[in-house]
Design a protein around this motif. Structure first.
Motif, PDB file in Angstrom:
ATOM      1  N   TYR A 244       0.840  -1.217   0.070  1.00 17.55           N
ATOM      2  CA  TYR A 244       0.136   0.151   0.089  1.00 17.55           C
ATOM      3  C   TYR A 244       0.877   1.262   0.094  1.00 17.55           C
ATOM      4  CZ  TYR A 244      -3.649   3.387   1.539  1.00 17.55           C
ATOM      5  OH  TYR A 244      -4.461   4.222   1.511  1.00 17.55           O
ATOM      6  N   ASP A 316      -0.401   0.566  -5.524  1.00 18.73           N
ATOM      7  CA  ASP A 316      -1.487   0.507  -6.026  1.00 18.73           C
ATOM      8  C   ASP A 316      -1.803   1.495  -7.335  1.00 18.73           C
ATOM      9  OD1 ASP A 316      -3.365  -1.674  -5.091  1.00 18.73           O
ATOM     10  OD2 ASP A 316      -3.131  -0.260  -3.318  1.00 18.73           O
ATOM     11  N   ARG A 341      -9.625  -4.043  -2.331  1.00 14.84           N
ATOM     12  CA  ARG A 341      -8.440  -3.743  -3.028  1.00 14.84           C
ATOM     13  C   ARG A 341      -7.705  -5.306  -3.372  1.00 14.84           C
ATOM     14  NH1 ARG A 341      -5.697   0.497  -3.087  1.00 14.84           N
ATOM     15  NH2 ARG A 341      -7.004   1.384  -1.134  1.00 14.84           N
TER      16      ARG A 341
END
Length: 653
Positions: A244, A316, A341
């Motif tokens: 992340y 991402d 996600r």
């Protein structure tokens, strides 16, 4: 829906089981390939989080809990008797919770990401203290700048700042962030109490920093577990590693692919490793994608060459729609605080044309300390949600929030429960009404209309749903006149004591098959129904209030209004026409109409006659005026007796 038709994976599997794809090969011939979907399997990779932090993990977590974060909670430090702004206090308390939650998430992500956050938080607090000592109190009128500074989401630094030069740079950045803040009346604040809170946090953060700054990559149990996974289980495979945080992704790249990692790379077979984050220029991203998946991207010339990439480490920023189906192995290095996600990431490699029968999604979970970490973040999220429900927040403060259901989903991912992927994918599918329309058509074609027409109002059923307990209600509101019907889908979460009205979330909760067993709970339906009715009426009153409130008029309309007013007494202009144009311009207009006005104004500025200019505005008023006014104004009031209960549904855990 009038522009694009969205076909999701579950929809195609159900509606088009024999679907094929036709494509032209290199020889120009048409080839057919049946659409096949590989199985997606979860694999939990456990590591010792406490060992990563050399046995001081619990001490660090307790210290984070103990932070006061006074610069973001100034309303709580006002003197007794000074009026407190409740809205501002709500925002500030939520921000404190968000910061603590972010520290905990970065703590789990990597030692590197956590080091950077602690160092910057310490610099920020020390610099803020210097302002207090100078007799200045600052209130952030824009939390975003401070938030970016502390969370480091937008930082490009490759390493933790540890040198004196780096300390000075960080201090200067902290001062720059603080300079943008608004100075407030210091006499309203208890400066002694505020200074004590700052000193407390500086002591705590300094203690954390002294304990973590010396932890090196060789001591990082999580990093070493990833290396073991790559060497023992994924050697020779094409692997996509997600994080992340950019800081974590860069840390992994540095430790896996640097000059100092030659021995590790040799064990792994000397694969080509690259990274992808926001620091990579858009024009370079295409080349990285092609190098990682040359087959899928029509670059067979890269296969087996020195330009082919074997391991890609990415945040991402690697957007949806990329064809990476040359890869069959994905590693999520940090936790899925938003489980959706995970499905989106899996979709990068689960693309039409993949040759893998099984795609492996490896998720790294700490062996020890997970429950405490989840519990703390969950507790902070609930507090933030309570502040939000009181109406003290807005989207600019919240950012991406964590829904309470996500914590149960995290635990299921840890247990390698593959149905999580299906559930999350079905939720994504519900974002398209094609799913509901397809089921509705199927029901109507099989004689369902007659059944629907004969169903009485107020019917109910129920089903079992893991980790959920609540009641769903469907009400219709019948407004007087020719206003039609209003439809209300409300789910009351009995565990959280709150109402959810996001139709896609609700649809996911109540969806079932024909043979799903009927389960009904023993909760007090009528008391819950009263709360739902109150919520419907309250929401409708708020909508009416919004309609009655003054709307924003585009600045261009104001400019043109002034221009037209200047021609009210012009001999070539019919005053009645000019007044009609002004009335139209004084009402809020849709963006499409503003664009049309912009074109008229541009023509006028180029020399078009003013009469034609005003006539053009009046033509717009004649054509769009009534539609733009939204009928006869504010919608009528919805009364309790206007509500009709269609059905309700028990959701039982």
């Amino acid at each position: 829906e009038e522009v694009v038709i969205r076909r999701t994976r579950p929809f195609i599997r159900q509606a088009y089981p024999e679907a094929i794809i036709r494509k032209r090969n290199a020889a120009g011939e048409i080839e057919e390939q049946k659409v096949c979907f590989p199985e997606r399997r979860l694999k939990t990779i456990r590591y010792d989080l406490e060992a990563t932090y050399e046995g001081i993990y619990n001490e660090i977590v307790s210290a984070i809990e103990d932070l006061k974060l006074a610069p973001y909670n100034l309303e709580s430090y006002k003197k007794e008797g000074v009026k407190v702004d409740e809205f501002e206090q709500g925002r500030e308390q939520a921000l404190v919770g968000i910061f603590k939650s972010r520290y905990l998430k970065r703590l789990e992500s990597s030692i590197e990401a956590f080091k950077i956050s602690v160092h910057r938080a310490l610099e920020f607090q020390q610099t803020f203290e210097s302002y207090i000592l100078d007799g200045k109190v600052l209130r952030s009128s824009d939390f975003h700048r401070a938030f970016r500074f502390i969370s480091c989401e937008d930082e490009e630094d490759d390493a933790t700042p540890t040198s004196r030069a780096d300390d000075l740079d960080a201090c200067e950045e902290a001062r720059s962030a603080l300079e943008s803040m608004e100075e407030v009346h210091r006499e309203e604040y208890d400066l002694r109490k505020l200074h004590e809170a700052l000193q407390h946090d500086i002591r705590v953060l300094t203690g954390i920093w002294e304990r973590v700054k010396g932890i090196e990559a060789d001591d990082d149990a999580k990093l070493q577990r990833l290396k073991t996974l790559l060497c023992e289980n994924l050697k020779g495979k094409k692997v996509l590693i997600f994080s992340y945080y950019k800081d974590t992704a860069r840390y992994l790249y540095r430790e896996l692919a640097s000059e100092g990692s030659k021995q590790f790379l040799k064990r792994l077979g000397n694969p080509a490793i690259r990274r992808m984050d926001s620091g990579v220029k858009p024009k370079d991203r295409e080349g990285i994608v092609e190098g990682f998946a040359p087959k899928a991207n029509g670059r067979p010339d890269l296969e087996g060459s020195e330009k082919e990439i074997n391991i890609l480490i990415s945040t991402d920023v690697l957007s949806e729609g990329q064809n990476l189906q040359d890869c069959g192995y994905l590693v999520n290095y940090d936790l899925h605080w938003n489980p959706t996600r995970m499905v989106q990431r899996a979709g990068r490699i689960d693309r039409i044309g993949t040759t893998f029968n099984t795609l492996w999604i490896h998720n790294m979970f700490p062996e020890e300390g997970l429950e405490r970490l989840l519990g703390l973040v969950e507790s902070l999220s609930q507090k933030i949600a309570q502040i939000d429900s009181a109406g003290f927040l807005d989207a600019s403060v919240l950012g991406e929030t964590v829904h309470p259901r996500n914590f149960n989903t995290l635990r299921r991912i840890q247990d390698e429960d593959g149905t999580v992927i299906d559930e999350q994918e079905r939720f994504t599918e519900l974002a398209s009404s094609e799913y509901m329309l397809q089921h509705l058509r199927s029901a109507l074609d099989s004689g369902g209309k007659e059944v629907f027409d004969t169903l009485p109002d107020g019917i109910h059923s129920g089903l079992a749903k893991r980790s959920e307990k609540g009641l769903f209600f469907y009400f219709q509101g019948i407004l007087p006149g020719e206003r039609g019907k209003l439809h209300f889908w409300k789910y009351y979460d009995l565990g959280q004591g709150r109402i959810i009205d996001n139709r896609y979330v609700v649809a996911n909760l109540i969806a079932c098959e024909r043979d799903t067993p009927r389960v009904v709970s023993d909760c007090d339906v009528f008391s819950v129904q009263e709360r739902v009715i109150e919520d419907i009426l309250k929401t409708h009153r708020e909508q009416r209030g919004l309609q009655a409130a003054p709307k924003v008029v585009d600045p261009l309309q104001q400019v043109i209004t002034t221009t037209v007013q200047g021609y009210l007494n012009h001999p070539d202009i019919a005053r009645q026409k000019a007044m009609q144009a002004i009335r139209f311009l004084n009402k809020p207009l849709a963006s499409a109409l503003v664009k049309e006005l912009k074109k008229l104004n541009a023509d006028f500025q180029k020399g078009a006659a003013v009469a034609l200019f005003i006539e053009g505005i009046c033509s717009m008023a004649d054509k769009y005026g009534a539609a733009n006014e939204g009928g006869s104004g504010t919608m009528p009031e919805l009364r309790r007796e206007d509500l009709r209960l269609i059905c309700f549904d028990h959701i039982c855990s």
